[in-house]
Design an enzyme around this catalytic site. Structure first.
Site, PDB file in Angstrom:
ATOM      1  N   GLU A 101       5.592  -2.154   7.685  1.00 47.01           N
ATOM      2  CA  GLU A 101       5.361  -2.745   6.348  1.00 47.01           C
ATOM      3  C   GLU A 101       6.679  -3.255   5.762  1.00 47.01           C
ATOM      4  O   GLU A 101       7.720  -2.623   5.959  1.00 47.01           O
ATOM      5  CB  GLU A 101       4.757  -1.673   5.427  1.00 47.01           C
ATOM      6  CG  GLU A 101       3.380  -1.260   5.882  1.00 47.01           C
ATOM      7  CD  GLU A 101       2.821  -0.090   5.069  1.00 47.01           C
ATOM      8  OE1 GLU A 101       3.392   0.250   4.026  1.00 47.01           O
ATOM      9  OE2 GLU A 101       1.815   0.477   5.509  1.00 47.01           O
TER      10      GLU A 101
ATOM     11  N   HIS B 193      -1.104  -1.910   1.328  1.00 48.35           N
ATOM     12  CA  HIS B 193      -0.799  -0.505   0.997  1.00 48.35           C
ATOM     13  C   HIS B 193      -1.040  -0.238  -0.501  1.00 48.35           C
ATOM     14  O   HIS B 193      -0.099   0.036  -1.248  1.00 48.35           O
ATOM     15  CB  HIS B 193       0.659  -0.163   1.383  1.00 48.35           C
ATOM     16  CG  HIS B 193       0.894   1.318   1.499  1.00 48.35           C
ATOM     17  ND1 HIS B 193       1.835   1.863   2.331  1.00 48.35           N
ATOM     18  CD2 HIS B 193       0.310   2.374   0.876  1.00 48.35           C
ATOM     19  CE1 HIS B 193       1.831   3.180   2.223  1.00 48.35           C
ATOM     20  NE2 HIS B 193       0.903   3.514   1.337  1.00 48.35           N
TER      21      HIS B 193
ATOM     22  N   ARG C  92      -1.314   6.194   7.500  1.00 45.70           N
ATOM     23  CA  ARG C  92      -0.005   5.590   7.740  1.00 45.70           C
ATOM     24  C   ARG C  92      -0.144   4.651   8.932  1.00 45.70           C
ATOM     25  O   ARG C  92      -0.888   4.963   9.881  1.00 45.70           O
ATOM     26  CB  ARG C  92       1.043   6.655   8.071  1.00 45.70           C
ATOM     27  CG  ARG C  92       1.540   7.444   6.876  1.00 45.70           C
ATOM     28  CD  ARG C  92       2.453   6.600   5.980  1.00 45.70           C
ATOM     29  NE  ARG C  92       2.981   7.334   4.856  1.00 45.70           N
ATOM     30  CZ  ARG C  92       2.471   7.328   3.620  1.00 45.70           C
ATOM     31  NH1 ARG C  92       1.391   6.626   3.364  1.00 45.70           N
ATOM     32  NH2 ARG C  92       3.039   8.010   2.650  1.00 45.70           N
TER      33      ARG C  92
ATOM     34  N   GLY D 295      -3.512   2.024  -1.622  1.00 42.47           N
ATOM     35  CA  GLY D 295      -4.376   3.203  -1.755  1.00 42.47           C
ATOM     36  C   GLY D 295      -4.303   3.871  -3.122  1.00 42.47           C
ATOM     37  O   GLY D 295      -5.318   4.251  -3.701  1.00 42.47           O
TER      38      GLY D 295
ATOM     39  N   ARG E  66      -6.663  19.416  12.645  1.00 44.60           N
ATOM     40  CA  ARG E  66      -5.989  20.396  13.496  1.00 44.60           C
ATOM     41  C   ARG E  66      -6.901  21.568  13.809  1.00 44.60           C
ATOM     42  O   ARG E  66      -6.899  22.111  14.897  1.00 44.60           O
ATOM     43  CB  ARG E  66      -4.695  20.878  12.843  1.00 44.60           C
ATOM     44  CG  ARG E  66      -3.485  20.063  13.296  1.00 44.60           C
ATOM     45  CD  ARG E  66      -2.283  20.381  12.478  1.00 44.60           C
ATOM     46  NE  ARG E  66      -2.585  20.199  11.056  1.00 44.60           N
ATOM     47  CZ  ARG E  66      -1.675  20.202  10.092  1.00 44.60           C
ATOM     48  NH1 ARG E  66      -0.414  20.381  10.374  1.00 44.60           N
ATOM     49  NH2 ARG E  66      -2.031  20.024   8.832  1.00 44.60           N
TER      50      ARG E  66
END
Ligand code: 8YV
Length: 315
Positions: free
Chosen positions: A260, A278, A231, A280, A174
């Site tokens: 998912e 998934h 994500r 991580g 950002r």
């Protein structure tokens, strides 16, 4: 067991559930399994326990008039309607920091897998293809350019590891972070155009939905590799599949998906794409630390003590 009623919004980790049930009266997914019993009990529920991928929408929050706290076992909390919670004075907590190493380790592992084709190499040996000749040559990772989308705690851990591989690091976020020595680019397209590996580790949710679209993938180019440990919603999956099939980018390594645990057949059919379910933060050590922190947040709340890790919006 205390009289404090806690709703488990999803199937909770076996590392968390026993701690919770020892301390509270836990109702495991009652809103899904027995709506009538849930309607009876709902006015007494004071806490919701959730995982990083659980859904705690405004409708559920509205059904729980006594709700005080939502504890997420995960750093990501895009499944929780934080605005609806805050509007009701409900605090939301998550589990940052304790999973930084694991997610960063996986990102580097996926980069290596995609560049050096490790899963394909393993399949090559198992299938008895080696005696027939060597595998096609792969790509070098050391010294390449990595572009990181999202330069929070995990993004910085990925950058740190990439430096050890002699890679140059650039990022988009950002805003630029003046205290970091990496080059900042204003958006994902500009970053992709200057990256060999584009690694995604930005929060999910509406603000980043389909941030990685056909244009970004075109900018990454036919030698580029996309790695997603953020994500599934961050990537336009249909555009990614199309880009991979048409050779717009070289490859991808994905830990997360739009729907998912369902992974599109067209992705599964591509041998140059690395797919993991998934994982991580999925080591015993880290999941234990996450479970302990998720529990510590609830315990602190009900003891009237400061919360260890409220989400930024609730600080
Ligand atoms: C797990 C995650 O999906 O922390 C996150 O945001 O995505 C993962 O660690 C999950 O939260 C485990 O409950």
């Amino acid at each position: 067991m205390s009289e404090i009623n806690v709703l488990a919004a999803a199937k909770l980790s076996p590392l968390l559930l026993p701690q919770l049930t020892a301390a509270y009266t836990v109702h495991d997914r009652l809103h899904q399994t027995d709506p009538a019993a849930f309607a009876q009990l709902a006015p007494k529920i004071r806490a919701v326990a959730a995982g990083g991928d659980s859904k705690v929408p405004a409708e559920l929050i509205a059904q729980l008039p006594a709700l005080e706290v939502i504890s997420v076992m995960g750093v990501g909390y895009d499944g929780v309607d934080v605005a609806a919670a805050k509007a009701r004075g409900v605090v939301v907590t998550h589990t940052p920091e304790v999973l930084n190493d694991d997610v960063a380790d996986l990102a580097l592992g996926l980069m290596l897998c995609a560049a050096r084709q490790l899963p394909a190499a393993d399949r090559y040996v198992r299938a008895g293809q080696w005696p027939g000749g060597a595998m096609p040559l792969a790509r070098k990772m050391s010294g390449a350019r990595v572009g990181i989308v999202g330069m929070g705690r995990i993004g910085q851990a990925i950058a740190h590891r990439a430096l050890a591989f002699g890679m140059s690091v650039a990022y988009t976020a950002r805003s630029a972070k003046a205290d970091l020595p990496y080059r900042f680019l204003p958006d994902a397209t500009a970053l992709a155009a200057e990256s060999d590996f584009l690694v995604l580790i930005t929060p999910g949710g509406d603000g980043t939905r389909h941030l990685i679209n056909a244009d970004v993938l075109a900018a990454l180019g036919k030698k580029g590799i996309l790695v997603n440990v953020a994500r599934g919603s961050v990537v336009d999956e249909a555009a990614l599949i199309d880009a991979l099939e048409r050779g717009v980018i070289a490859g991808a390594a994905l830990d997360v998906f739009e729907n998912e645990p369902n992974v599109p057949e067209r992705l599964r059919a591509m041998p140059h794409v690395v797919l993991v379910p998934h994982i991580g933060s999925a080591t015993g050590q880290t999941r234990q630390a996450m479970a302990d922190l998720a529990f510590a947040n609830l315990r602190a709340h009900f003891a009237g003590q400061p919360l260890p890790t409220p989400v930024p919006e609730c600080r």
